[in-house]
Design an enzyme around this catalytic site. Structure first.
Site, PDB file in Angstrom:
ATOM      1  CB  CYS A  47      -0.876   0.045   1.350  1.00  9.70           C
ATOM      2  SG  CYS A  47      -2.018   1.331   1.256  1.00  9.70           S
ATOM      3  CB  CYS A  50      -0.626   2.125   5.555  1.00  8.12           C
ATOM      4  SG  CYS A  50      -1.127   0.691   5.128  1.00  8.12           S
ATOM      5  CB  CYS A  96      -5.051  -0.724   2.420  1.00  8.66           C
ATOM      6  SG  CYS A  96      -3.878  -1.079   3.711  1.00  8.66           S
ATOM      7  CB  CYS A  99      -4.251   2.957   5.782  1.00  8.38           C
ATOM      8  SG  CYS A  99      -3.970   2.588   4.097  1.00  8.38           S
ATOM      9  CB  CYS A 119      -9.582  -4.473 -11.302  1.00 12.09           C
ATOM     10  SG  CYS A 119      -9.646  -5.564 -12.597  1.00 12.09           S
TER      11      CYS A 119
END
Length: 134
Positions: A47, A50, A96, A99, A119
């Site tokens: 990510c 984070c 995510c 976060c 995707c």
């Protein structure tokens, strides 16, 4: 896993305008333009907000949809799903888990073994080739 929570201003300071638009405002990058769309280098995607590990190249495939696509996350607990009714459609949003960054969407038309197609916007991730740190 410790949840990451920041103010809108803190996210704006950390992220580029495009990253903020996609990750925090649930935008999307244009298809076939993302940095990782055709990546075949072995490694891990994390990510951009984070650093949580999200996907691995070994699960990436060419779905022809214009975004990097994966048939499963690195760990089922790495992402969470939410119903998305934006743009007059009913889709499943992928976030995510650490976060709550918007990553993209998941669809039930992917390859075996899962039959899923995650995707994901390139701009929502950063890539570390195998054997390197994020």
């Amino acid at each position: 896993m410790n949840k990451v929570s920041k103010t809108e201003n803190a996210w704006r300071e950390q992220l580029s305008d495009e990253q903020f638009q996609v990750c925090r405002l649930k935008g999307t990058e244009r298809p076939f333009t993302g940095e990782y769309y055709n990546n075949t280098t072995p490694g891990t995607y994390s990510c951009v907000c984070c650093d949580a590990p999200l996907f691995e190249t070994r699960t990436q495939f060419d779905a022809g949809c214009g975004w990097p696509s994966y048939y499963e996350p690195i760990d089922p607990a790495a992402v969470v799903e939410a119903e998305d009714f934006s743009h007059g459609m009913h889709r499943t949003e992928v976030l995510c888990a650490r976060c709550d960054a918007h990553l993209g969407h998941v669809f039930p038309d992917g390859p075996p073994p899962t039959g899923l197609r995650y995707c994901i916007n390139s701009v929502a991730m950063k890539f570390a080739p195998a054997g390197t740190a994020n």
